[in-house]
Design a protein around this motif. Structure first.
Motif, short mmCIF file in Angstrom:
data_model
loop_
_atom_site.label_atom_id
_atom_site.label_comp_id
_atom_site.label_asym_id
_atom_site.label_seq_id
_atom_site.Cartn_x
_atom_site.Cartn_y
_atom_site.Cartn_z
N ASN A 1 0.81 -1.16 0.05
CA ASN A 1 -0.04 0.07 0.00
C ASN A 1 0.76 1.27 0.22
OD1 ASN A 1 -1.92 -1.99 0.39
ND2 ASN A 1 -3.20 -0.73 1.89
N ILE A 2 1.87 1.21 0.70
CA ILE A 2 2.82 2.38 0.80
C ILE A 2 3.47 2.69 -0.62
CG2 ILE A 2 5.09 3.29 1.78
CD1 ILE A 2 2.66 3.23 3.71
N ALA A 3 3.96 1.48 -1.30
CA ALA A 3 4.35 1.69 -2.67
C ALA A 3 3.40 2.27 -3.35
CB ALA A 3 4.81 0.27 -3.04
N HIS A 4 2.06 1.89 -3.67
CA HIS A 4 1.06 2.30 -4.27
C HIS A 4 0.74 3.94 -3.89
CE1 HIS A 4 -2.66 2.45 -6.58
NE2 HIS A 4 -3.23 2.96 -5.54
N ILE A 5 0.89 4.02 -2.78
CA ILE A 5 0.65 5.52 -2.58
C ILE A 5 1.88 6.47 -3.14
CG2 ILE A 5 0.77 7.42 -0.41
CD1 ILE A 5 -0.47 5.09 1.31
N ILE A 6 2.85 5.94 -2.93
CA ILE A 6 4.12 6.90 -3.80
C ILE A 6 3.82 6.79 -5.30
CG2 ILE A 6 6.57 6.74 -4.02
CD1 ILE A 6 6.72 5.43 -1.46
N GLU A 7 3.76 5.66 -5.78
CA GLU A 7 3.61 5.56 -7.18
C GLU A 7 2.40 6.34 -7.87
OE1 GLU A 7 3.04 1.46 -7.87
OE2 GLU A 7 5.31 0.91 -8.52
N HIS A 8 1.27 6.42 -7.01
CA HIS A 8 0.00 7.32 -7.57
C HIS A 8 0.53 8.73 -7.36
CE1 HIS A 8 -3.94 8.75 -7.67
NE2 HIS A 8 -3.97 9.25 -6.64
N ALA A 9 1.12 9.24 -6.26
CA ALA A 9 1.27 10.65 -6.28
C ALA A 9 2.58 11.08 -7.20
CB ALA A 9 2.19 10.79 -4.75
N LEU A 10 3.49 10.15 -7.61
CA LEU A 10 4.58 10.49 -8.40
C LEU A 10 4.13 10.89 -9.74
CD1 LEU A 10 7.55 8.43 -7.32
CD2 LEU A 10 7.06 10.82 -7.01
N LEU B 1 12.35 5.73 -1.26
CA LEU B 1 11.08 5.43 -0.37
C LEU B 1 10.55 4.27 -1.23
CD1 LEU B 1 9.70 8.41 1.39
CD2 LEU B 1 10.95 6.49 2.49
N LEU B 2 10.06 4.43 -2.31
CA LEU B 2 9.45 3.72 -3.47
C LEU B 2 10.28 2.23 -3.27
CD1 LEU B 2 6.99 2.99 -4.87
CD2 LEU B 2 8.31 3.92 -6.93
#
Length: 155
Positions: A90-99, A113-114
């Motif tokens: 989920n953390i990876a998804h949050i970062i990817e979505h924001a990027l 972080l990703l």
């Protein structure tokens, strides 16, 4: 970690909490970074984990869009501290979505972080799949067991 249902139910409340901030952002009275700080303050004051999660994710996204990568990183690390049970996937998804909506810069300040989140997620998947055994307890019936290291413990 809030359930999917709790998170869906919290979306309306978060929209109401952030309505004035969104209007201020749209009219130019506030910047994305200012609205993100308001969202983080609201998250700190709220009791619901689902509301906290949505507000903090939104703040992270706004900070990334504003190009405030150091503040975004701090917000994400704070989210992980407040809710340590958020899966690394989920953390990876949050970062990817924001990027996806981030301004293009020389180098990606959130790449580390990703990469860390993806590596931890892979490790957890491998470890889980390696340690769960299916033992046949009756013809055609299996029961999952997890390998435990040898040793003693107090119960």
């Amino acid at each position: 970690m809030p359930t999917e249902t709790e998170t869906r139910e919290a979306e309306g409340l978060v929209q109401n909490l952030m309505k004035n901030e969104q209007i201020a952002l749209g009219s130019g009275r506030k910047t994305r970074a200012e609205v993100a700080q308001s969202a983080l303050a609201l998250a700190e004051a709220h009791d619901s984990e689902a509301v906290k999660l949505l507000l903090m994710k939104g703040a992270f996204d706004l900070l990334v869009r504003a190009g405030e990568f150091d503040k975004a990183k701090d917000a994400l690390l704070h989210l992980c501290g407040v809710m340590p049970d958020i899966p690394d996937e989920n953390i990876a998804h949050i970062i990817e979505h924001a990027l996806r909506s981030a301004p293009r810069t020389n180098g990606d300040p959130l790449a580390g972080l990703l990469d860390d989140a993806k590596a931890r997620a892979r490790f957890c998947r491998q470890r889980t799949s390696q340690e769960v055994l299916a033992v046949e307890i009756a013809p055609g019936r299996k029961m999952p067991f997890v390998k435990c290291p040898a040793g003693t413990f107090n119960m």
